[in-house]
Design a protein around this motif. Structure first.
Motif, short mmCIF file in Angstrom:
data_model
loop_
_atom_site.label_atom_id
_atom_site.label_comp_id
_atom_site.label_asym_id
_atom_site.label_seq_id
_atom_site.Cartn_x
_atom_site.Cartn_y
_atom_site.Cartn_z
N GLN A 115 27.14 70.04 -30.89
CA GLN A 115 25.91 69.24 -30.97
C GLN A 115 26.11 67.86 -30.38
OE1 GLN A 115 24.21 69.12 -34.91
NE2 GLN A 115 24.21 71.35 -35.08
N ALA A 116 27.27 67.29 -30.64
CA ALA A 116 27.55 65.95 -30.12
C ALA A 116 27.57 65.98 -28.58
CB ALA A 116 28.89 65.44 -30.65
N ILE A 117 28.22 67.00 -28.02
CA ILE A 117 28.26 67.11 -26.55
C ILE A 117 26.84 67.30 -26.01
CG2 ILE A 117 29.17 68.41 -24.57
CD1 ILE A 117 31.58 67.52 -25.98
N GLN A 118 26.07 68.15 -26.68
CA GLN A 118 24.69 68.39 -26.23
C GLN A 118 23.87 67.11 -26.23
OE1 GLN A 118 23.10 71.57 -28.60
NE2 GLN A 118 22.47 72.68 -26.75
N ALA A 119 24.10 66.30 -27.24
CA ALA A 119 23.32 65.06 -27.35
C ALA A 119 23.71 64.08 -26.24
CB ALA A 119 23.56 64.42 -28.71
N LEU A 120 24.94 64.17 -25.75
CA LEU A 120 25.43 63.18 -24.78
C LEU A 120 25.42 63.70 -23.35
CD1 LEU A 120 28.58 62.02 -26.78
CD2 LEU A 120 26.52 60.66 -26.39
N GLY A 121 25.27 64.99 -23.19
CA GLY A 121 25.34 65.53 -21.83
C GLY A 121 24.94 66.98 -21.84
N LYS A 122 25.85 67.82 -21.32
CA LYS A 122 25.52 69.24 -21.36
C LYS A 122 26.75 70.07 -21.67
CE LYS A 122 25.83 69.83 -16.43
NZ LYS A 122 25.24 70.12 -15.16
N ILE A 123 26.52 71.25 -22.18
CA ILE A 123 27.62 72.12 -22.58
C ILE A 123 27.34 73.55 -22.12
CG2 ILE A 123 26.53 72.27 -24.87
CD1 ILE A 123 29.33 72.83 -26.03
N GLU A 124 28.38 74.15 -21.56
CA GLU A 124 28.34 75.58 -21.20
C GLU A 124 29.47 76.23 -21.96
OE1 GLU A 124 28.88 76.93 -17.07
OE2 GLU A 124 27.76 75.12 -16.51
N CYS A 125 29.21 77.28 -22.70
CA CYS A 125 30.30 77.94 -23.40
C CYS A 125 30.68 79.20 -22.66
CB CYS A 125 29.89 78.29 -24.81
SG CYS A 125 29.69 76.85 -25.81
N TRP A 126 31.95 79.38 -22.48
CA TRP A 126 32.44 80.56 -21.78
C TRP A 126 33.25 81.40 -22.73
CZ3 TRP A 126 34.77 77.57 -17.03
CH2 TRP A 126 33.72 77.04 -16.27
N ARG A 127 33.13 82.70 -22.57
CA ARG A 127 34.05 83.60 -23.26
C ARG A 127 34.95 84.15 -22.17
NH1 ARG A 127 31.44 87.92 -25.11
NH2 ARG A 127 32.86 88.41 -26.81
N LEU A 128 36.12 83.58 -22.06
CA LEU A 128 37.02 83.96 -20.98
C LEU A 128 37.66 85.31 -21.27
CD1 LEU A 128 39.04 80.76 -20.05
CD2 LEU A 128 36.97 81.67 -19.02
N ALA A 129 37.83 86.08 -20.22
CA ALA A 129 38.54 87.36 -20.34
C ALA A 129 40.04 87.06 -20.31
CB ALA A 129 38.13 88.29 -19.22
N ILE A 130 40.49 86.32 -21.31
CA ILE A 130 41.88 85.89 -21.35
C ILE A 130 42.37 85.98 -22.79
CG2 ILE A 130 41.25 83.47 -21.69
CD1 ILE A 130 43.59 82.61 -20.01
N GLN A 131 43.60 86.40 -22.94
CA GLN A 131 44.20 86.40 -24.26
C GLN A 131 45.64 85.90 -24.15
OE1 GLN A 131 44.71 90.17 -26.41
NE2 GLN A 131 43.88 89.16 -28.20
N PRO A 132 46.02 84.88 -24.87
CA PRO A 132 45.21 84.15 -25.85
C PRO A 132 44.23 83.18 -25.17
CG PRO A 132 47.37 83.14 -25.66
CD PRO A 132 47.40 84.36 -24.78
N GLY A 133 43.19 82.82 -25.90
CA GLY A 133 42.34 81.72 -25.41
C GLY A 133 40.93 82.05 -25.03
N LYS A 134 40.27 82.97 -25.69
CA LYS A 134 38.93 83.36 -25.25
C LYS A 134 37.90 82.22 -25.19
CE LYS A 134 36.73 86.20 -27.91
NZ LYS A 134 36.37 87.45 -28.57
N PRO A 135 37.75 81.42 -26.28
CA PRO A 135 36.67 80.44 -26.21
C PRO A 135 37.06 79.24 -25.36
CG PRO A 135 37.79 80.27 -28.32
CD PRO A 135 38.48 81.36 -27.56
N LEU A 136 36.21 78.89 -24.43
CA LEU A 136 36.46 77.69 -23.63
C LEU A 136 35.09 77.12 -23.30
CD1 LEU A 136 39.15 76.51 -21.99
CD2 LEU A 136 37.65 76.97 -20.09
N ALA A 137 34.96 75.83 -23.42
CA ALA A 137 33.66 75.23 -23.12
C ALA A 137 33.83 74.21 -22.03
CB ALA A 137 33.10 74.59 -24.38
N PHE A 138 32.78 74.07 -21.23
CA PHE A 138 32.82 73.15 -20.11
C PHE A 138 31.50 72.41 -20.07
CE2 PHE A 138 31.96 72.36 -15.54
CZ PHE A 138 32.97 71.43 -15.34
N GLY A 139 31.51 71.17 -19.70
CA GLY A 139 30.26 70.44 -19.63
C GLY A 139 30.48 69.01 -19.20
N GLN A 140 29.56 68.17 -19.64
CA GLN A 140 29.63 66.76 -19.28
C GLN A 140 29.32 65.91 -20.49
OE1 GLN A 140 27.14 65.69 -16.03
NE2 GLN A 140 28.46 66.68 -14.52
N VAL A 141 29.99 64.77 -20.55
CA VAL A 141 29.70 63.78 -21.58
C VAL A 141 29.42 62.48 -20.85
CG1 VAL A 141 30.66 62.44 -23.49
CG2 VAL A 141 31.16 64.88 -23.31
#
Ligand code: AMP
Ligand code: MG
Length: 408
Positions: free
Chosen positions: A265-291
């Motif tokens: 929510q904080a990122i959304q309020a300050l910029g934008k957020i894209e959430c990715w579910r990477l086809a990677i193990q370990p490490g599926k959740p990764l988010a990218f965006g702007q603040v």
């Protein structure tokens, strides 16, 4: 449903490509001394101001001569002088003459070859030497670099050998990008710092130290903001301050499924957020965006997941944002000492060691504990074995291996 729960699995290459396409332009440039240049990225091509070597010189300790003067079965020559490295002679060699010469010393005029001393027999001021191939053991002028030739491309991360070559060409300073400033923030109310005491339910913050260490190794200036409290207002304030002080923001934790949503929510309020579910193990959740206009990457909280995603996905992005051209690690192919029979929808990066088999050939051995929450296996390992999506591996089959040293 919270923000990062859904969507198709994103292949790792595609995530890297997307990140590279959105990498910010490199930081401003500065001219620095070679002694400060390790790990920095060249901002322009560099050309050699001199021939290298500057004159033809001896590659051995031995005798400089004219190959033509030595008969096919070998023959005798008169020793008429001595030239050590750092000295020179402008006395031309006459037929039948030779000069004692040391490695790095310039050849006298007329000499075209050098015979190593261990192949000659010395009789006072005369030597016998074996037949000579024209030009042997001579480093010719300009053989390595010619004046005006490019010594270094732009976008090159300077290692010891590049710094050595620039020095050899007599170049004292180099134009590089200033280091990227990355703000690092950890999320999670459970986190305490090493040295503090732990209340029930609390753990030590390892990602902060792990990710900062990786970044420093890549020449990044780390602004370490410690832990953001899991609350909207404090997360927002910390992120906003960080965005004003850095080129790029990295956070760990708080992007996985079921996580409380303050960070998102904080990122959304300050910029934008894209959430990715990477086809990677370990490490599926990764988010990218702007603040506030600065790129932000949200890493998973599990330490080995944070390690692997930082190495595989974040590193190319950071290096490109520092101006580097070559940003992807190069895997090697090694036989597997293990069998992998459970195909997975995600590409696996398994912690493995290289160890010689009975035939002496190196094979990849897996650590038995591959949990993304534990770092012990990564400490034991020499690198990461890649198992592709849906791939099965039989013992002895070739697998790709990324040595940790390839991530330097
Ligand atoms: P999260 O991504 O925030 O859901 O965290 C996933 C797991 O990683 C949880 O077990 C967290 O406690 C753990 N974790 C999150 N951040 C850190 C950190 N900085 N150091 C160590 N463990 C962490
Ligand atoms: Mg958390």
């Amino acid at each position: 449903m919270s923000l990062c729960d859904s969507g198709d699995l994103l292949p790792v290459e595609e995530a890297i490509e997307r990140l590279l396409a959105q990498a910010p332009p490199p930081p401003p440039t500065e001219v620095i001394a070679l002694t400060e240049a390790l790990g920095r990225v060249t901002a322009e091509e560099v050309f050699s101001p001199i021939d290298l070597p500057g004159w033809s010189n001896s590659a051995m300790d031995g005798y400089a001569l004219r190959a033509f003067d030595v008969p096919e079965q070998g023959g005798h020559l008169q020793v008429v002088g001595r030239i050590a490295a750092g000295h020179s002679s402008d006395v031309p060699l006459q037929p039948g003459q030779t000069v004692r010469i040391f490695t790095g010393a310039p050849l006298p005029p007329g000499a075209d070859s050098v015979v190593p001393q261990e192949r000659c027999r010395v009789y006072g001021q005369r030597i016998w030497c074996p037949p000579v191939r024209l030009g042997e053991h001579v480093r010719r002028r300009g053989e390595e670099l010619q004046r005006g030739q490019r010594v270094m491309s732009a976008g090159k991360r300077l290692r010891a050998q590049e710094i050595g070559l620039l020095a050899a060409a007599g170049i004292p300073r180099v134009k590089v990008f200033r280091p990227l400033r990355v703000c690092l923030l950890s999320s999670g109310d459970e986190l305490r710092e090493p040295g503090e005491s732990l209340a029930p339910g609390q753990i030590y913050n390892s990602n902060r130290y792990l990710v900062a260490a990786l970044l420093r190794g890549w020449g990044v200036t780390v602004h370490d903001y410690g832990v953001m409290a899991d609350a909207l207002a404090t997360s927002r304030d910390a992120l906003l301050l960080a965005s004003s002080e850095c080129d790029l923001l990295l956070t760990t934790g708080g992007v996985s499924v079921g996580e409380e949503d303050h960070l998102k929510q904080a990122i959304q309020a300050l910029g934008k957020i894209e959430c990715w579910r990477l086809a990677i193990q370990p490490g599926k959740p990764l988010a990218f965006g702007q603040v506030a206009g600065k790129p932000w990457i949200g890493l998973p909280g599990n330490p080995t997941a944070a390690l692997v995603t930082t190495l595989i996905v974040v590193r190319p992005f950071l290096l490109r944002a520092q101006g580097a051209e070559r940003v992807l690690p190069v895997p090697i192919s090694v036989p597997a000492a293990f069998e992998w029979v459970k195909p997975n929808k995600r590409r696996q990066y398994l912690r493995a060691r290289l160890s010689p088999g009975s035939d002496g050939q190196l094979r990849a051995v897996l650590h038995p504990q591959q949990s993304s929450a534990m770092l012990v296996a990564a400490c034991w390992a020499d690198g990461l074995v890649i198992i592709e999506r849906e791939q099965q591996v039989s013992k002895g089959a070739a697998v790709s291996f990324l040595p940790f040293t390839g991530f330097e």
